[in-house]
Design an enzyme around this catalytic site. Structure first.
Site, PDB file in Angstrom:
ATOM      1  N   HIS A 156       0.828  -1.215   0.000  1.00  0.00           N
ATOM      2  CA  HIS A 156       0.000   0.000   0.000  1.00  0.00           C
ATOM      3  C   HIS A 156       0.862   1.264   0.000  1.00  0.00           C
ATOM      4  O   HIS A 156       0.427   2.316   0.466  1.00  0.00           O
ATOM      5  CB  HIS A 156      -0.943   0.032   1.205  1.00  0.00           C
ATOM      6  N   SER A 277      15.050  20.115 -18.082  1.00  0.00           N
ATOM      7  CA  SER A 277      13.898  20.996 -18.275  1.00  0.00           C
ATOM      8  C   SER A 277      14.312  22.187 -19.128  1.00  0.00           C
ATOM      9  O   SER A 277      15.443  22.661 -19.042  1.00  0.00           O
ATOM     10  CB  SER A 277      13.375  21.482 -16.922  1.00  0.00           C
ATOM     11  N   LYS A 283      16.517  20.573 -12.924  1.00  0.00           N
ATOM     12  CA  LYS A 283      15.766  19.340 -13.142  1.00  0.00           C
ATOM     13  C   LYS A 283      16.577  18.243 -13.826  1.00  0.00           C
ATOM     14  O   LYS A 283      17.368  18.493 -14.713  1.00  0.00           O
ATOM     15  CB  LYS A 283      14.514  19.614 -13.986  1.00  0.00           C
ATOM     16  N   GLU A 290       9.439   7.195 -17.626  1.00  0.00           N
ATOM     17  CA  GLU A 290       8.055   7.641 -17.797  1.00  0.00           C
ATOM     18  C   GLU A 290       7.491   7.177 -19.135  1.00  0.00           C
ATOM     19  O   GLU A 290       6.314   6.787 -19.222  1.00  0.00           O
ATOM     20  CB  GLU A 290       7.991   9.164 -17.689  1.00  0.00           C
TER      21      GLU A 290
END
Length: 462
Positions: A156, A277, A283, A290
């Site tokens: 969880h 970025s 970044k 992804e």
């Protein structure tokens, strides 16, 4: 060249229809397997006396030459000839005349296409199996270096129990092994030859389907010609298996995306497999992971597309099946792309030992180990569960850890009959490192059990 069916029609095919029905824009990649199947068919026709040996040799030589022409990009594709099969046959007839016209004896485009697809799928399965093995080796390959690192195991997304870090790596190895086994099982059903089933009923010509199956490396010819014409089960099964591969890749990508965040801080991804970025200089984004996570939707969608494609079709061939290749090709290409980058990310990532160690005792990861310590001393499991729950609540109030409690404090919350059974040895299961070391069952996450599994996988993947 006129259409293969032009004798029946009094009007030429409308250009809109040609554009609408063409598949050459996506099935040209079947050229190699189409030529492979046609050469086997020509050899069988010669052996059964339907064409001469010289004609078979001429056809085979011309097909090889056409294949080379296609590989070099020298063949001009046209929607007028619909698909790769008619392009190759058209070029063969242009070169050999009536000898070329004999090649299609005893077969239909229906069984020809299915044969091509099965040959292509079989090769695809073998390629993906190799790529999956490379991913497994990448996980196993970093196991020894990470063996002394204890990390939280989660349920969880809440901290649950501590495990040796390679226990995670081997969990993925197991998942990808099941994927390999599913692919191997799928391959058995792929490996039945459709060739010679013709349009749907077979042929009155004395063709030898067992011989073409043998020449193409199939285990046997498919038994029912009517079934052959409509069968795309193997593509549904193949893409469904790829969907599971994609789901497993997505789970791994999601986990490492989380571990790479500042909030987790467990993992540092290699610079070569991250991006920056356009506006925020600091970044370092896990874009590759992804995209692996995102591309899984395309593979899962391909399996659904094929199921919907076949669900309402009557028996034998229907033109709907032309679109089966789009879904299969996209699923295959997507999985290959993901599997090709995965091993380098796996091998190049770095576990941040300092961050992990600084927080490993947060979250009461040793609670289950303490409960099982009590069980081994005669405390009923449910009683032990309640006792440790109270100890955890006490620690939360004091803002301390279980290992900070004294022996007397632990005894005070244990039933009076069990308290005398608890001694200083309780400290041996407190703290995440001790709790992980206490795990002894087969397949568990302790360093020793994980070390055994690593050794076993090294042998299996050698």
């Amino acid at each position: 060249m006129s259409k293969a069916w032009s004798g029946r029609f009094s009007q030429p095919t409308d250009k809109l229809v040609e554009a609408f029905t063409e598949s050459i824009s996506f099935d040209a990649r079947l050229a190699e397997v189409d030529i492979r199947g046609s050469k086997a068919h020509a050899q069988m026709l010669s052996e059964t006396g339907l064409i001469s040996a010289d004609e078979s040799k001429s056809i085979a030589a011309a097909l090889d030459s056409i294949g080379e022409m296609i590989r070099k990009g020298e063949m001009k594709f046209s929607s007028e000839l619909e698909d790769i099969h008619l392009h190759i046959e058209s070029e063969l007839i242009r070169r050999l005349g009536d000898v070329g016209r004999k090649l299609h004896t005893g077969r239909s485009r229906n069984d020809q296409v299915s044969t091509d697809l099965k040959l292509y799928t079989r090769d695809a399965i073998d390629h993906i199996d190799q790529l999956l093995e490379a991913v497994q080796k990448a996980f196993v390959g970093r196991g020894d270096a990470d063996l002394d690192i204890i990390v939280p195991g989660y349920t969880h997304l809440q901290r649950a129990q501590p495990v040796a870090a390679p226990h995670y790596w081997l969990a993925y190895v197991e998942k990808f092994q099941r994927d390999r086994e599913r692919l191997a099982d799928c391959r058995k059903r792929v490996n039945l030859s459709p060739l010679g089933a013709a349009a749907l009923a077979g042929s009155s010509l004395p063709i030898n389907r067992h011989r073409t199956a043998e020449l193409l490396g199939f285990s046997a010819p498919a038994a029912n010609s009517l079934d052959v014409s409509s069968d795309r089960d193997y593509l549904v099964e193949f893409t469904s298996t790829l969907a599971l591969v994609a789901a497993h890749l997505s789970t791994w990508a999601e986990e490492w995306i989380l571990w790479n965040t500042t909030e987790f801080g467990f993992l540092r991804l290699p610079d070569a497999f991250t991006t920056g970025s356009s506006i925020m200089p600091q970044k370092k984004n896990p874009d590759v992971l992804e995209l692996i996570r995102g591309k899984s939707s395309r593979v899962i969608g391909a399996a659904q597309t094929l199921l919907v494609l076949i669900k309402g079709l009557p028996m034998a061939y229907n033109r709907d099946l032309q679109d089966d290749k789009r879904a299969m090709f996209d699923a295959y290409d997507t999985i290959v792309a993901c599997l090709e980058v995965a091993p380098q990310i796996i091998a190049g990532a770095e576990l941040r030992r300092d961050v992990i160690a600084s927080r490993i005792d947060d979250g009461f990861l040793d609670a289950t180990a303490l409960m099982e310590y009590l069980i081994k001393r005669g405390v009923p499991m449910r009683t032990g569960h309640e006792v440790v729950g109270k100890l955890v609540a006490e620690c939360e109030q004091r803002k301390c850890r279980l290992k900070d409690l004294t022996l007397a404090e632990i005894r005070s919350l244990v039933p009076a009959t069990a308290a005398p059974l608890i001694d200083e040895s309780v400290s041996s299961v407190l703290g995440s490192a001790n709790a992980a070391a206490a795990l002894v069952s087969y397949g568990s996450g302790s360093r020793e059990r994980v070390k055994e599994q690593l050794a076993e996988w090294k042998k299996r993947l050698a």
